[in-house]
Motif scaffolding. Structure first.
Motif, PDB file in Angstrom:
ATOM      1  N   PRO A  24      43.392  41.107  29.217  1.00  0.00           N
ATOM      2  CA  PRO A  24      42.356  40.226  28.666  1.00  0.00           C
ATOM      3  C   PRO A  24      42.914  39.293  27.593  1.00  0.00           C
ATOM      4  CG  PRO A  24      41.635  42.511  28.640  1.00  0.00           C
ATOM      5  CD  PRO A  24      43.083  42.512  28.986  1.00  0.00           C
ATOM      6  N   HIS A  25      42.344  38.111  27.521  1.00  0.00           N
ATOM      7  CA  HIS A  25      42.751  37.116  26.526  1.00  0.00           C
ATOM      8  C   HIS A  25      42.272  37.541  25.141  1.00  0.00           C
ATOM      9  CE1 HIS A  25      43.681  33.239  24.812  1.00  0.00           C
ATOM     10  NE2 HIS A  25      42.463  33.167  24.332  1.00  0.00           N
ATOM     11  N   VAL A 127      30.962  37.974  38.380  1.00  0.00           N
ATOM     12  CA  VAL A 127      31.338  36.784  37.621  1.00  0.00           C
ATOM     13  C   VAL A 127      31.626  35.667  38.616  1.00  0.00           C
ATOM     14  CG1 VAL A 127      32.272  38.012  35.615  1.00  0.00           C
ATOM     15  CG2 VAL A 127      33.756  37.548  37.538  1.00  0.00           C
ATOM     16  N   ALA A 128      31.627  34.437  38.158  1.00  0.00           N
ATOM     17  CA  ALA A 128      31.960  33.311  39.033  1.00  0.00           C
ATOM     18  C   ALA A 128      33.439  33.376  39.393  1.00  0.00           C
ATOM     19  CB  ALA A 128      31.641  32.000  38.333  1.00  0.00           C
ATOM     20  N   ASN A 129      33.758  32.936  40.605  1.00  0.00           N
ATOM     21  CA  ASN A 129      35.143  32.935  41.101  1.00  0.00           C
ATOM     22  C   ASN A 129      35.771  34.325  41.018  1.00  0.00           C
ATOM     23  OD1 ASN A 129      34.986  30.160  41.590  1.00  0.00           O
ATOM     24  ND2 ASN A 129      35.596  29.709  39.501  1.00  0.00           N
ATOM     25  N   LEU A 146      39.427  37.706  33.331  1.00  0.00           N
ATOM     26  CA  LEU A 146      39.965  36.360  33.139  1.00  0.00           C
ATOM     27  C   LEU A 146      38.833  35.340  33.147  1.00  0.00           C
ATOM     28  CD1 LEU A 146      43.009  36.560  35.591  1.00  0.00           C
ATOM     29  CD2 LEU A 146      43.036  36.873  33.117  1.00  0.00           C
ATOM     30  N   SER A 147      39.111  34.136  32.652  1.00  0.00           N
ATOM     31  CA  SER A 147      38.111  33.069  32.680  1.00  0.00           C
ATOM     32  C   SER A 147      37.983  32.540  34.112  1.00  0.00           C
ATOM     33  CB  SER A 147      38.514  31.940  31.726  1.00  0.00           C
ATOM     34  OG  SER A 147      39.625  31.239  32.244  1.00  0.00           O
ATOM     35  N   VAL A 152      40.673  31.302  39.434  1.00  0.00           N
ATOM     36  CA  VAL A 152      41.011  30.394  40.543  1.00  0.00           C
ATOM     37  C   VAL A 152      42.527  30.250  40.645  1.00  0.00           C
ATOM     38  CG1 VAL A 152      40.851  28.015  41.368  1.00  0.00           C
ATOM     39  CG2 VAL A 152      38.815  29.151  40.476  1.00  0.00           C
ATOM     40  N   ASP A 153      43.204  30.076  39.504  1.00  0.00           N
ATOM     41  CA  ASP A 153      44.669  29.990  39.510  1.00  0.00           C
ATOM     42  C   ASP A 153      45.283  31.284  40.034  1.00  0.00           C
ATOM     43  OD1 ASP A 153      44.485  27.457  38.441  1.00  0.00           O
ATOM     44  OD2 ASP A 153      44.888  28.103  36.377  1.00  0.00           O
ATOM     45  N   LEU A 154      44.736  32.419  39.611  1.00  0.00           N
ATOM     46  CA  LEU A 154      45.230  33.713  40.085  1.00  0.00           C
ATOM     47  C   LEU A 154      45.055  33.827  41.597  1.00  0.00           C
ATOM     48  CD1 LEU A 154      46.280  36.604  39.574  1.00  0.00           C
ATOM     49  CD2 LEU A 154      43.898  37.274  39.215  1.00  0.00           C
TER      50      LEU A 154
END
Length: 166
Positions: A24-25, A127-129, A146-147, A152-154
């Motif tokens: 987590p960030h 969550v979205a995405n 993740l955000s 999406v990048d992942l």
């Protein structure tokens, strides 16, 4: 990014081809936390300054110090709850995902990489995405903390290393 691909050791024949660590960030690092608590303490002293020497000081002091303690406790709890590490390892013959959490036993999932399918659920997930890996008759989440953009990048990176063949 709160995840990174680890380079495998070429000397170790048992080493995975690819290894990914996710966590987590942290928007407030430990040094920033100390400065924040110190600054909050100083700001809470401002209403106490005019009350020095009066009985009002003893009426305000418990509430202001209780507020500071509650803020400290809440941020520390957030740090403890965020102690999560997900490790994805990809070998020629298997894919293994492990989730290490402070409050739970290690969760793991394993499948054949030939049949693993990477899915991006733009809607309908918690969550979205929402990113999942499907294989071995099971679907598991990855990187839910993740955000939206990071997920999406992942997904794009996972789709490159685990092409949808299922």
């Amino acid at each position: 990014m709160p995840y990174e691909w680890i380079s495998p050791s070429p000397a170790d024949p048992q080493a995975p081809l690819r290894e990914l660590h996710l966590w987590p960030h942290r928007s407030l690092p430990k040094r920033g936390f100390a400065a924040f608590i110190g600054g909050t303490f100083l700001l809470l002293l401002l209403p106490l300054y005019p009350a020095i020497g009066s009985p009002v000081l003893w009426g305000l002091l418990p509430f202001l110090m209780g507020t500071l303690w509650l803020l400290y406790w809440a941020i520390q709890k957030s740090y403890r709850d965020g102690e999560v590490l997900e490790e994805l390892r990809i070998w020629e013959d298997k894919v293994r995902l492990e989730r290490h959490s402070r409050h739970r036993a290690t969760q793991d999932w394993e499948a054949n990489p030939h049949w693993v399918e990477v899915k991006l659920h733009e809607r309908g997930g918690p969550v979205a995405n929402y990113v999942t890996l499907r294989g071995a008759n099971r679907e598991v989440e990855i990187g839910a903390f993740l955000s939206d953009d990071e997920r999406v990048d992942l997904y794009n990176e996972l789709a490159r290393y685990l092409p949808s063949r299922g």
